[in-house]
Structures are given as structure tokens and as C-alpha cells.
Design an enzyme around this catalytic site. Structure first.
Site, PDB file in Angstrom:
ATOM      1  N   ASP A   1      38.778  -3.887  34.501  1.00 39.84           N
ATOM      2  CA  ASP A   1      38.826  -3.868  33.647  1.00 39.84           C
ATOM      3  C   ASP A   1      38.805  -5.255  33.797  1.00 39.84           C
ATOM      4  O   ASP A   1      40.164  -6.263  33.371  1.00 39.84           O
ATOM      5  CB  ASP A   1      39.586  -3.056  32.747  1.00 39.84           C
ATOM      6  CG  ASP A   1      38.895  -3.209  30.983  1.00 39.84           C
ATOM      7  OD1 ASP A   1      38.043  -3.660  30.686  1.00 39.84           O
ATOM      8  OD2 ASP A   1      39.778  -4.378  30.662  1.00 39.84           O
TER       9      ASP A   1
ATOM     10  N   GLU B   1      33.086  -2.784  35.343  1.00 37.64           N
ATOM     11  CA  GLU B   1      31.745  -2.588  34.058  1.00 37.64           C
ATOM     12  C   GLU B   1      30.872  -3.731  34.134  1.00 37.64           C
ATOM     13  O   GLU B   1      31.163  -5.258  34.091  1.00 37.64           O
ATOM     14  CB  GLU B   1      32.862  -2.750  32.551  1.00 37.64           C
ATOM     15  CG  GLU B   1      32.094  -2.078  31.599  1.00 37.64           C
ATOM     16  CD  GLU B   1      32.805  -2.143  30.460  1.00 37.64           C
ATOM     17  OE1 GLU B   1      32.872  -1.300  29.180  1.00 37.64           O
ATOM     18  OE2 GLU B   1      33.772  -2.494  30.661  1.00 37.64           O
TER      19      GLU B   1
ATOM     20  N   ASP C   1      43.462  -2.402  27.921  1.00 36.25           N
ATOM     21  CA  ASP C   1      42.877  -2.875  29.702  1.00 36.25           C
ATOM     22  C   ASP C   1      42.994  -1.999  30.585  1.00 36.25           C
ATOM     23  O   ASP C   1      42.503  -1.284  30.906  1.00 36.25           O
ATOM     24  CB  ASP C   1      43.100  -4.118  30.073  1.00 36.25           C
ATOM     25  CG  ASP C   1      42.855  -5.135  28.387  1.00 36.25           C
ATOM     26  OD1 ASP C   1      41.739  -4.638  27.375  1.00 36.25           O
ATOM     27  OD2 ASP C   1      43.244  -5.803  28.161  1.00 36.25           O
TER      28      ASP C   1
END
Ligand SMILES: [Zn+2]
Length: 377
Positions: free
Chosen positions: A193, A284, A366
């Protein structure tokens, strides 16, 4: 075969700096002269002369118009004219794409290069030899390197590009490398992340701190900028403060780049045994340019350099045999509980800790997102 660039800093003597300045000057001159010639031809409705024609023409004029070009390698103007051809090629490609509606934005018509915008650089081809602590180039001779054993020796070298930035000189050599199939990895699947608070949070609990290169130095930068803006235009003091400011910006960029390289190299873990290297890395797909438009986030994101992080992960993972999976930015990785799958209805960006109302899981925001990414693979 694959082309790859290796860039490192040079340790030049004053004579060598002078020679490099001359080369960069001639490259700039040739580029600008070529651009003017192309525009002239276009205005007359003639086809634009290409780099080879222009170089021949330039050589014919050399003795009368540009006698100083005899002091530099012929590669400098020649390669600059090739760059100019490529600049036009890119411009026309974008114009075409725009006509088809497949590209939005500026097409980038080639511009005249100005000495005021920076010294720039030049490219040399031909006999280039790399040694342990130095590099041998045509016309410039042997140049010392600040970092030894970084540039690959015994490699097939295509060209060497020398550039200047904030008073430092760099060389980038273009190497043609054999593509080596990496050993397949057998390690775990990890989710990464990317964030603002920490540079990256990995699903196995690792946290990579953000150097905050910009924020730490922001005060100093603001003071320097103010100091600079108060200097009289065209004065020697303005030039001095300009150099100071440029060094500061360069320093910040280097700190940032260093942190990113260390982080991405650590994640890919190329030199570890195959069972310790991740088999799949899930990232992501963040809308970076969109996030940069958000005033509150933009400075923090630009500071971290998220796009650069992804670029580095992509090529380092490819070389290490690790697969990279990019999941849609609409995947609710932050809002979902990594334990039971419960969806938080309205999680704010300021909520740093995720608390699940169903299974009672309390976890760093996170880390939760990273674990969700890992399960998506
Ligand atoms: Zn839960």
C-alpha cells in the site's frame, strides 16, 4: 537484446569541465540552428530536411560560420540533430493521436534551447571504454568517476550522454544487454500500500518510512526562494542565489530518489534466495495525476514520488522474476476489514486506525489495505 541506461556522477577537472561546456554549447547551437532551418523550409512549403542532410549542410558551413565546432567531437552536433528529428517525430505522432481523439494534452512542438534554462548536455558515440574508476570517451579523454565499479564493464555500449545539473556533471551510458531470464520466485504474495504517511506498507508488517525530503527542507527552501526573488534581475547576486536554489532542489530530488531506490530494491529482494523473494506483488493503481490536483494531498504526494515508485517496481520486478499485479483504484482496499470482509461505511482519510465493528479487529489503516491487496492476487 535490451537497451538500458546506467547513470553516475563524474569527477571532472577544470579543463574537462571547459571541454564539456564547449560540447554542450555546440550541441545546443546545432539543435537551434537545425530547428531554424526546418522552420524555414516549412515556411517555404518545402519538405523539412532530416538530420543527415542538416549535418552535411552544417559541415559545409563549419569553417566560415561555426569555426569553434572544430574544437569538439563531431558527435555532439550530429546527435543533437538526431534528437531534433526525434522531437519532431514525437510531435507529429501526438498530433496524429490528437486528431484521432486518442490523446489529450500538449503536442510539444520543439522549442529553441536556451543557455539560461540550463547547460543541458550532449551525446557521444564511437569508442567508449569503461574502466574501474574511469571512463574513456572520444575527444574528451579519460574522465574520473565518483563511484567505482557501477558502470558495467565489458558491455556493448551504444552511446554516452553527459549532462549537467546544479553544478554537477553526470554520464549515462546506454548499454545493449542480453535479456537474462530470471530464476522463478517461490516466495509469498505481498500487498504493497503506497501512502503519504509512510512511503509503503507491506502486508507482512514491514513499513518503509518516508524521507519527507521536501517537508523537512521546506522552510529553508521558502527562505531561499524569497531571498532569490529579492535580488535584482540580471545581477551577479541573483545568479548566485539561483545556483544555491538549484542545488537545494537537486539535493531534495536526490534524497527522494535514494529512498525510492532503497525501498523498491528491498521489496523485490533480487539477491535473496528464491523462496524469500515475493512471487507476486500487488499494487493499487492510484490516480496520481488526479490526486495531485487535490490541493491538500498534492505536496505530500509529489514529495513521495508515487509514480516513480511504480516505475522502479515495474522494471526491478521484471528483472527479478517477480510478477506485479495492479488492481483497480476502485477496489475498496482501505474500507474493507482484512479479517472478515466487513465494509466500513464512511472511513475518513484522517482515520489512521481501522476498527472492525463485526470481528473487532483493530489494525493500522495502511497495513489493513496492504493485506487486502495481497488477498486479491
Ligand atoms: Zn472484521
Amino acid at each position: 537484446m535490451r537497451k538500458r541506461g546506467y547513470k553516475t556522477e563524474l569527477d571532472l577537472t577544470n579543463e574537462q569541465i571547459t571541454a564539456c561546456l564547449k560540447h554542450a554549447g555546440c550541441a545546443r547551437k546545432a539543435y537551434n540552428w537545425g530547428l531554424a532551418r526546418k522552420q524555414e523550409a516549412r515556411a517555404k512549403g518545402e519538405p523539412m530536411p532530416d538530420a543527415r542532410t542538416l549535418h552535411r549542410e552544417l559541415n559545409a558551413f563549419k569553417a566560415t560560420e561555426f569555426p569553434y565546432m572544430y574544437e569538439v567531437s563531431k558527435c555532439a552536433p550530429q546527435e543533437a540533430l538526431i534528437d531534433l528529428d526525434n522531437a519532431f517525430k514525437q510531435f507529429f505522432r501526438k498530433v496524429n493521436l490528437k486528431k484521432q481523439g486518442r490523446f489529450r494534452g500538449k503536442c510539444g512542438y520543439p522549442k529553441f534551447k536556451s543557455r539560461k534554462k540550463g547547460i543541458g548536455g550532449f551525446r557521444l558515440t564511437g569508442a567508449i571504454h569503461v574502466f574501474e574508476k574511469s571512463l574513456q570517451l572520444p575527444r574528451l579523454g579519460t574522465l574520473r568517476l565518483k563511484e567505482k565499479l557501477y558502470l558495467p564493464r565489458n558491455a556493448k555500449i551504444g552511446s554516452a550522454t553527459i549532462t549537467e545539473q546544479a553544478g554537477r556533471w553526470y554520464v549515462s551510458i546506454c548499454v545493449h544487454e542480453e535479456v537474462v531470464e530470471p530464476e522463478p520466485t517461490t516466495g509469498p504474495v505481498i500487498g504493497v500500500d503506497l501512502g503519504v504517511k509512510t512511503l509503503a506498507t507491506v502486508s507482512d508488517g514491514r513499513e518503509i518510512a518516508n524521507p519527507k525530503a521536501l517537508r523537512k527542507r521546506l522552510k529553508k527552501l521558502q527562505r531561499l526562494s524569497r531571498w532569490h526573488s529579492r535580488k535584482q534581475k540580471g545581477s551577479a547576486n541573483r545568479k548566485k542565489s539561483q545556483r544555491c536554489l538549484a542545488r537545494m532542489h537537486a539535493r531534495m530530488a536526490h534524497v527522494r530518489q535514494d529512498a525510492l531506490h532503497k525501498a523498491t530494491a528491498g521489496l523485490v529482494a533480487k539477491n535473496k534466495p528464491s523462496d524469500q523473494r515475493p512471487a507476486v506483488m500487488v499494487l493499487e493503481d492510484l490516480n496520481v495525476s488526479g490526486m495531485l490536483k487535490n490541493r491538500h494531498l498534492s505536496r505530500a504526494i509529489a514529495d513521495v514520488g508515487l509514480s516513480e515508485f511504480r516505475r522502479q517496481i515495474a522494471y526491478k520486478a521484471r528483472d527479478a522474476g517477480c510478477r506485479v499485479l495492479v488492481v483497480s483504484r476502485w477496489e475498496p482496499s482501505s474500507q474493507t476489514c482484512s479479517g472478515c470482509g466487513w465494509r466500513h461505511p464512511n472511513l475518513q482519510l484522517s482515520d489512521r486506525v481501522f476498527m472492525c465493528e463485526t470481528c473487532g479487529l483493530t489494525i493500522d489503516r495502511d497495513l489493513n489495505a496492504a493485506q487486502n491487496l495481497a488477498t486479491l492476487a
